[in-house]
Design a protein around this motif. Structure first.
Motif, short mmCIF file in Angstrom:
data_model
loop_
_atom_site.label_atom_id
_atom_site.label_comp_id
_atom_site.label_asym_id
_atom_site.label_seq_id
_atom_site.Cartn_x
_atom_site.Cartn_y
_atom_site.Cartn_z
N LEU A 1 0.83 -1.20 0.00
CA LEU A 1 0.00 0.00 0.00
C LEU A 1 0.86 1.24 0.00
O LEU A 1 2.02 1.21 0.43
CB LEU A 1 -0.88 0.04 1.25
CG LEU A 1 -1.98 -0.99 1.42
CD1 LEU A 1 -2.69 -0.78 2.76
CD2 LEU A 1 -2.98 -0.91 0.27
N LYS A 2 0.27 2.33 -0.44
CA LYS A 2 0.92 3.62 -0.29
C LYS A 2 0.37 4.30 0.96
O LYS A 2 -0.78 4.05 1.37
CB LYS A 2 0.66 4.49 -1.51
CG LYS A 2 1.30 3.95 -2.78
CD LYS A 2 1.01 4.87 -3.96
CE LYS A 2 1.67 4.32 -5.23
NZ LYS A 2 1.36 5.18 -6.41
N THR A 3 1.17 5.13 1.58
CA THR A 3 0.73 5.87 2.76
C THR A 3 -0.60 6.59 2.48
O THR A 3 -0.74 7.25 1.44
CB THR A 3 1.80 6.89 3.18
OG1 THR A 3 2.99 6.17 3.54
CG2 THR A 3 1.34 7.70 4.36
N ALA B 1 -0.10 3.65 7.27
CA ALA B 1 1.14 4.35 7.61
C ALA B 1 2.30 3.35 7.56
O ALA B 1 2.08 2.15 7.77
CB ALA B 1 1.03 4.96 9.00
N PRO B 2 3.51 3.83 7.29
CA PRO B 2 4.66 2.91 7.25
C PRO B 2 4.82 2.08 8.53
O PRO B 2 5.31 0.95 8.47
CB PRO B 2 5.84 3.85 7.03
CG PRO B 2 5.27 5.00 6.26
CD PRO B 2 3.88 5.19 6.84
N SER B 3 4.39 2.62 9.67
CA SER B 3 4.49 1.89 10.94
C SER B 3 3.58 0.66 10.97
O SER B 3 3.72 -0.19 11.86
CB SER B 3 4.14 2.80 12.11
OG SER B 3 2.82 3.29 11.98
N GLN B 4 2.67 0.56 10.02
CA GLN B 4 1.78 -0.59 9.95
C GLN B 4 2.34 -1.70 9.06
O GLN B 4 1.70 -2.74 8.88
CB GLN B 4 0.40 -0.18 9.47
CG GLN B 4 -0.31 0.73 10.47
CD GLN B 4 -1.68 1.17 10.00
OE1 GLN B 4 -1.81 1.76 8.93
NE2 GLN B 4 -2.70 0.91 10.81
N VAL C 1 3.80 -0.96 3.71
CA VAL C 1 3.26 0.38 3.45
C VAL C 1 4.42 1.29 3.07
O VAL C 1 5.36 1.48 3.85
CB VAL C 1 2.51 0.94 4.67
CG1 VAL C 1 1.92 2.31 4.34
CG2 VAL C 1 1.41 -0.02 5.12
N LEU C 2 4.33 1.83 1.88
CA LEU C 2 5.43 2.67 1.37
C LEU C 2 5.19 4.15 1.66
O LEU C 2 4.03 4.58 1.79
CB LEU C 2 5.56 2.46 -0.14
CG LEU C 2 5.81 1.00 -0.57
CD1 LEU C 2 5.81 0.91 -2.09
CD2 LEU C 2 7.12 0.49 0.01
#
Lengths: 112, 115
Positions: free
Chosen positions: B13-15, B82-85, B114-115
């Motif tokens: 996914l994208k942010t 979010a990237p943290s996910q 997540v990018l």
């Protein structure tokens, strides 16, 4: 509160030698305790569980664990490691609020 | 029985994007849960359900929603990725509403980036 500490992040053994994975827990009551195994890129599978019956619990694939209340420990052992035992192992304690607490995991490497 | 199934197996996914991770079980289990697995941290509980129509938060619920309209299905929604996910997500089920003494049956996992 209940929590779990796995004392070794990585254990390396030779095939045919014993395996010992250490787990300490803290709990405000007598919990249920579990060991799960996760092979690479797979889901988790139950190895064994302790639910206040016999303190020495036998599981699948030759694993067993001993519940020691005085030491708050639930260490996992196997007398003779096999190459197929290479995996990550999780010690898990039940909580009194419909939740489980997982240890950080111990990765087992088996050398030929 | 198929046990616990999860789709997709992989997702990028994208942010800011949203998506739903699917989980289904055919064992008529009351208790279902979602975990995320991150290196060196074991599995952490996101949300859980003790039966159809009943859900509650786990240790790390922020950024995730769940619903349980049927016994079989327990989807996990990422609201705004979010990237943290970035993580591996596992769904699990067990026979009764109380997981204390029961084996958890785990799905094969969804690897999310997540990018």
């Amino acid at each position: 509160a209940q929590s779990v500490t796995q004392l070794d992040s990585h254990v390396s053994v030779s095939e045919g030698t014993p395996v010992l994975l250490r787990c300490n827990y803290s709990s405000s009551y007598s919990p249920s305790l579990f060991w799960y195994v996760q092979h690479p890129n797979k889901g988790l599978q139950l190895l064994l569980k302790y639910t206040s019956a016999a303190t020495l619990v036998k599981g699948i694939n030759g694993f067993e664990a001993e519940f020691k209340k005085s030491e708050t420990s639930f260490h996992l052992t196997k007398p003779s490691a096999h190459m197929s035992d290479a995996a990550e192992y999780f010690c898990v304690v039940s909580r009194d609020d419909y939740k489980l607490s997982f240890g950080a995991g111990t990765t087992v490497t088996v050398r030929a | 029985n198929a046990g616990v199934t999860q789709t997709p197996k992989f997702q990028v996914l994208k942010t800011g994007q949203s998506m739903t991770l699917q989980c289904a079980q055919d064992m008529n289990h009351e208790y279902m849960s979602w975990y995320r697995q991150d290196p060196g941290m074991g599995l952490r509980l996101i949300h859980y359900s003790v039966g159809a129509g009943i859900t509650d938060q786990g240790e790390v619920p922020n950024g995730y929603n769940v619903s349980r309209s049927t016994t079989e299905d327990f989807p996990l929604r990422l609201l705004s990725a979010a990237p943290s996910q970035t993580s591996v997500y596992f769904c699990a089920s067990s026979p009764s509403g109380e997981p204390f003494n029961n084996e958890q049956f785990f799905g094969p996992g969804t690897r999310l980036t997540v990018l």
